[in-house]
Design an enzyme around this catalytic site. Structure first.
Site, mmCIF file in Angstrom:
data_model
loop_
_atom_site.group_PDB
_atom_site.id
_atom_site.type_symbol
_atom_site.label_atom_id
_atom_site.label_comp_id
_atom_site.label_asym_id
_atom_site.label_seq_id
_atom_site.Cartn_x
_atom_site.Cartn_y
_atom_site.Cartn_z
ATOM 1 N N LYS A 116 52.308 48.133 34.058
ATOM 2 C CA LYS A 116 53.164 47.053 33.570
ATOM 3 C C LYS A 116 52.330 46.310 32.533
ATOM 4 O O LYS A 116 51.312 45.707 32.855
ATOM 5 C CB LYS A 116 53.549 46.143 34.740
ATOM 6 C CG LYS A 116 54.827 45.346 34.550
ATOM 7 C CD LYS A 116 54.697 44.170 33.585
ATOM 8 C CE LYS A 116 53.941 43.019 34.201
ATOM 9 N NZ LYS A 116 53.684 41.936 33.194
ATOM 10 N N GLY A 126 44.617 38.752 37.768
ATOM 11 C CA GLY A 126 45.337 37.607 37.215
ATOM 12 C C GLY A 126 45.187 36.397 38.104
ATOM 13 O O GLY A 126 44.166 36.223 38.783
ATOM 14 N N ARG A 133 45.843 33.455 41.047
ATOM 15 C CA ARG A 133 45.990 33.461 42.499
ATOM 16 C C ARG A 133 47.457 33.486 42.881
ATOM 17 O O ARG A 133 47.878 34.222 43.777
ATOM 18 C CB ARG A 133 45.309 32.205 43.036
ATOM 19 C CG ARG A 133 45.218 32.121 44.528
ATOM 20 C CD ARG A 133 44.229 31.023 44.861
ATOM 21 N NE ARG A 133 44.064 30.836 46.291
ATOM 22 C CZ ARG A 133 43.120 30.054 46.820
ATOM 23 N NH1 ARG A 133 42.282 29.412 46.035
ATOM 24 N NH2 ARG A 133 43.019 29.916 48.123
ATOM 25 N N ARG A 134 48.256 32.695 42.176
ATOM 26 C CA ARG A 134 49.682 32.636 42.496
ATOM 27 C C ARG A 134 50.359 33.973 42.246
ATOM 28 O O ARG A 134 51.142 34.468 43.055
ATOM 29 C CB ARG A 134 50.360 31.529 41.677
ATOM 30 C CG ARG A 134 51.419 30.797 42.456
ATOM 31 C CD ARG A 134 51.995 29.660 41.646
ATOM 32 N NE ARG A 134 52.940 30.148 40.657
ATOM 33 C CZ ARG A 134 53.490 29.377 39.737
ATOM 34 N NH1 ARG A 134 53.177 28.085 39.661
ATOM 35 N NH2 ARG A 134 54.351 29.868 38.886
ATOM 36 N N GLU A 156 42.645 40.903 41.991
ATOM 37 C CA GLU A 156 41.462 40.124 41.661
ATOM 38 C C GLU A 156 42.003 38.817 41.101
ATOM 39 O O GLU A 156 42.714 38.816 40.106
ATOM 40 C CB GLU A 156 40.632 40.922 40.651
ATOM 41 C CG GLU A 156 39.227 40.417 40.496
ATOM 42 C CD GLU A 156 39.065 39.724 39.182
ATOM 43 O OE1 GLU A 156 39.302 38.492 39.148
ATOM 44 O OE2 GLU A 156 38.716 40.405 38.208
ATOM 45 N N CYS A 215 36.738 36.078 34.401
ATOM 46 C CA CYS A 215 36.841 35.890 35.850
ATOM 47 C C CYS A 215 35.509 35.439 36.429
ATOM 48 O O CYS A 215 35.450 34.848 37.501
ATOM 49 C CB CYS A 215 37.219 37.195 36.547
ATOM 50 S SG CYS A 215 38.466 38.134 35.698
#
Lengths: 526, 526
Positions: free
Chosen positions: B184, B241, B243-244, B265, B302
């Site tokens: 995606k 990406g 956390r949500r 991650e 990150c």
């Protein structure tokens, strides 16, 4: 050895005060002494606090010390002698030979993991040495090893009161990985649990390990087990039992602030697939062997052959006739608990009463809590149209599904859920027809076996007792065999770590003499 | 290479019809041509059906063929030449040197996995030969190998449009494991995604593999990505990406009839811990290097050092002064998207406005969507009392927390969530004080690094880019480095399999020349 009814919390033993549990002798139909007290929240709190406190010390034991500890547990279990077997027979209704064999397996498992620990391969040690002169940028020094996850909650299974319980495969592999264990005893065999728990506790003490490496709790309901999975100090869960029970624990583990892995071995009907040449050559022999596997231990195995798939015809008829003859002669056998017996009877009734299912044979009737074997038959069409026919009936019941042809057989397999095992009966003449089935079977099961049955799980290095959901909650793992240790580990990387701080397994000179990957190339110790 | 705005569904390319996506040039502040059409449910359906159909063929490619395929992807990406770098610069606002480096890393990753495939160690081949004469029961023949999980959904990350995107680490490791990939594309770099996707598609075609080995979908909202995770043909998910975002996908994966693993991650603030002797010896140098790491790539890593922990005192003051001086001089830099820029500004405002937080330095102001660096400071007490200060601010912002003493420093670390990295700055005189911190740090992070910073993740065999929740959803894994392949595999055991049916890796003679465990003993090929 006196059974006191006490829990083991670290080095202590004390009676729980939240409710009472008594074992039940399914052969005699009588409850057994003594009373076991259920753990309170305070007991749980203390066990988890001790486990957390023990973790860093325990995981830093040398490989040799940890291996010797596992061996001491095995020795201590054997040292109990016949008292363990007798208590276990009474609590489970299982016969002596089976339990002596299971004790042997339990001890073998602990010793195998001692060997796995000494080998050190589970550490997955890797070193990518620095390349200070690399361009455009120098390469840092990277070293990787696996470390233990943390304290593990282990839920004993009812059907293997030794090999899948307090000091069974989950406990052995968690301890081997460096994880303290908080075991929740199965209420069906609390006395067996106490005896084995004391053998572990004694090994902790004589090895000079911190008390919290092992605790054993009784639970008079479900609340303590659930709170154990929810406790933030617990970092993984091992469970063998029902699909409902497993899924409840998974939901709790996932709802935590820090979700943790649950290794739940849950539900499998273990299809047996009979190929045409095998049927032509030896339908009767297969039918007889099938009946023996089905009725072994009252059918109370996760790998019990609950489903037979084959192309209809004369060969399958001969198989069914031979199996029916053997099953009709099979004695009823005590089931583990009244609850399991009731569930078995209900499952069998569903099959008996199903309009599209034929009863092929029933075993000899029994009394009290004995399970009466059953063999049933249906068509591929009916099996596909009635998903409830795919539900596990825990016990000596199996369903034969008759496919119209090999394509229909394939469609039946494709519609199955994940399984622990698939057993194929083949003759040389079947190989070309079997080959195209293999990719499909690999997607469905953790173990593919030939000309045998899934019962009698060999504890070895190449065993997989696992499989896609719902056979287990994590098809990437096994709960039997040496690979089971990998469930309780995670990798940590050390970058440019000063030599004086490096863990021994990652020192330049391979002081532990373990297999390591240097720059990606696997090297064995000299 | 012309960018058409088309999705890639197996071997085909066609424009999606569910909504429109345009890339946005954050430097120019302008949307870019062409329009990319979002995938419909039918497109998704087709991509998943093709992936499923390709799976068994693809996973049975020889190790050599699969390795060559991965190398062909790398070659095809390089062959695109500068058009890829230029499009990527425009879509991301990242500078040329960074993206040329990232392209190198992407290509290196693919080639590294080609080596991993040829090595064959990832198959974890094991053989426990039969022991027909064992008593009391003969031992069966058991053989084990890892097989691929099935089609994998890969969600590209915004901040590494090459190395963590369409042909990034997740895709490379999934393809190496034998899993088809449905990617995606991240809507922030659709053109880059199309170019790279075509490079993969071309490699699939020239290798003669089934079309469904790779598809690339655009999503004009969230629905296609969510439906992709829910699709029963998808067997694992790779995601980098927020956390949500990660947690939303995890919830979908767990609610499926067959739950699947999600490797997400998500969130890490990557503590930097400064020890006393290191500060005494080189506080200024560390402060300068810290500022460089913090502001690199507008802080959009990150592994960006979002937290500094140290004992208060003169050394820490010198560190902060040096860092502040460097940060004050740091130019603002374009952030990846207007959304990321807005979130960064909001995060920094929370710190600036916090009554218990002091602003130590701000970088040079910027215009448009440029991020202005920020360094803040607070006390251990305030940090502990305000959990929101532990939230990740994605960008060049960091918070210095001053502990009263080493015990206080330890308490701060113990209260942290899981992290990708922890960076320690130490001098020889610190080693004795550092040592007791290591067990705690190992429980908190996937990588522990010394006298450096977490940015600049080396792709190697000993790298771990992972860590306890919420750094990742599965701390047992890494998303960078060769160990990442293990995420997409599961073990299968073959019992008493006729020789003629055995997979090549498990043949008696080790025809593939791979490492294997025979009876538990690791053996290397001759």
């Amino acid at each position: 050895m006196k059974i006191t009814g006490e829990m083991l919390i670290g080095g202590a033993a004390r009676a729980g005060r939240d409710g009472a549990i008594k074992a039940f002798d399914p052969t005699a139909g009588q409850p057994m002494e003594p009373v076991f007290g259920g753990a309170t929240r305070e007991d749980l709190e203390e066990a988890c606090a001790l486990a957390k406190a023990a973790f860093d010390t325990y995981r830093h034991t040398s490989l040799e010390a940890r291996a010797a500890f596992l061996e001491a547990i095995a020795d201590n279990i054997l040292e109990v002698g016949d008292a363990l077997v007798e208590r276990c027979m009474a609590e489970s209704g299982l016969p002596r030979a089976r339990l002596e064999g299971e004790r042997g397996r339990t001890v073998h498992q602990l010793r195998m993991f001692a060997g796995v620990v000494r080998d050190g391969g589970f550490l997955e040690a890797r070193i990518d040495p620095a390349q200070p002169d690399r361009t455009p940028a120098p390469r840092v020094d990277l070293r990787l090893r696996n470390v233990a996850l943390g304290p593990v909650a282990v839920f004993g299974a009812s059907n293997f009161p030794l090999a899948f319980s307090v000091a069974g495969g989950d406990t052995a592999s968690a301890l081997a990985a460096g994880c303290p264990v908080v075991a929740k005893a199965h209420s069906a065999h609390p006395g067996t649990s106490e005896i084995v728990g004391r053998a572990v506790q004694k090994a902790v003490r004589s090895a000079g390990l911190p008390d919290g490496v092992f605790s054993l709790l009784f639970d008079s309901g479900l609340a303590i087990g659930q709170a154990l999975v929810a406790d933030p100090r617990i970092k993984a869960v091992g469970f063998t039992g029902s699909r409902r029970g497993g899924q409840a624990l998974i939901a709790i583990a996932q709802a935590r602030e820090e979700p943790i892995p649950v290794y739940a071995e849950m539900s499998s009907i273990n299809p047996v697939i009979l190929f045409p040449s095998a049927l032509a050559e030896r339908a009767e022999a297969i039918g007889k062997a099938f009946a023996a596997s089905l009725t072994l231990g009252a059918g109370q195995f996760c790998t019990n052959p609950g489903l037979v798939l084959a192309v209809e015809g004369e060969g399958l008829d001969r198989f069914a006739a031979a199996a029916a003859a053997a099953i009709s002669e099979a004695s009823a056998a005590a089931m583990l608990t009244p609850g399991i017996h009731a569930a078995y009877c209900a499952g069998v009734s569903t099959l008996e009463d199903h309009p599209q299912v034929t009863t092929v044979a029933r075993g000899r009737p029994g009394d009290l809590f004995q399970g009466q074997a059953g063999l049933f038959s249906t068509t591929a069409e009916a099996f596909t149209a009635n998903p409830e026919l795919q539900h596990e009936v825990f016990g000596a019941s199996s369903l034969v599904v008759r496919a119209p042809d090999l394509e229909g057989l394939r469609a039946l397999i494709a519609a199955l859920e994940g399984q622990l095992t698939v057993a194929l009966h083949v003759a040389d003449g079947d190989h070309d027809q079997v080959r195209p089935f293999l990719p499909l079977l690999e997607r469905k099961a953790g173990r593919i076996l030939f000309n045998g049955f899934g019962t009698g799980v060999e504890v070895g290095h190449a065993m997989v007792h696992g499989g896609p959901f719902p056979a287990t909650s994590d098809g990437r793992s096994t709960s039997v065999g040496s690979l089971a240790i990998m469930r309780f580990l995670r990798p940590v990387c050390y970058q440019d770590m000063p030599k004086g701080l490096l863990p021994a397994e990652l020192g330049d000179a391979n002081p532990l003499a373990i297999p390591r990957r240097i720059d990606g190339r696997l090297e064995l110790p000299a």
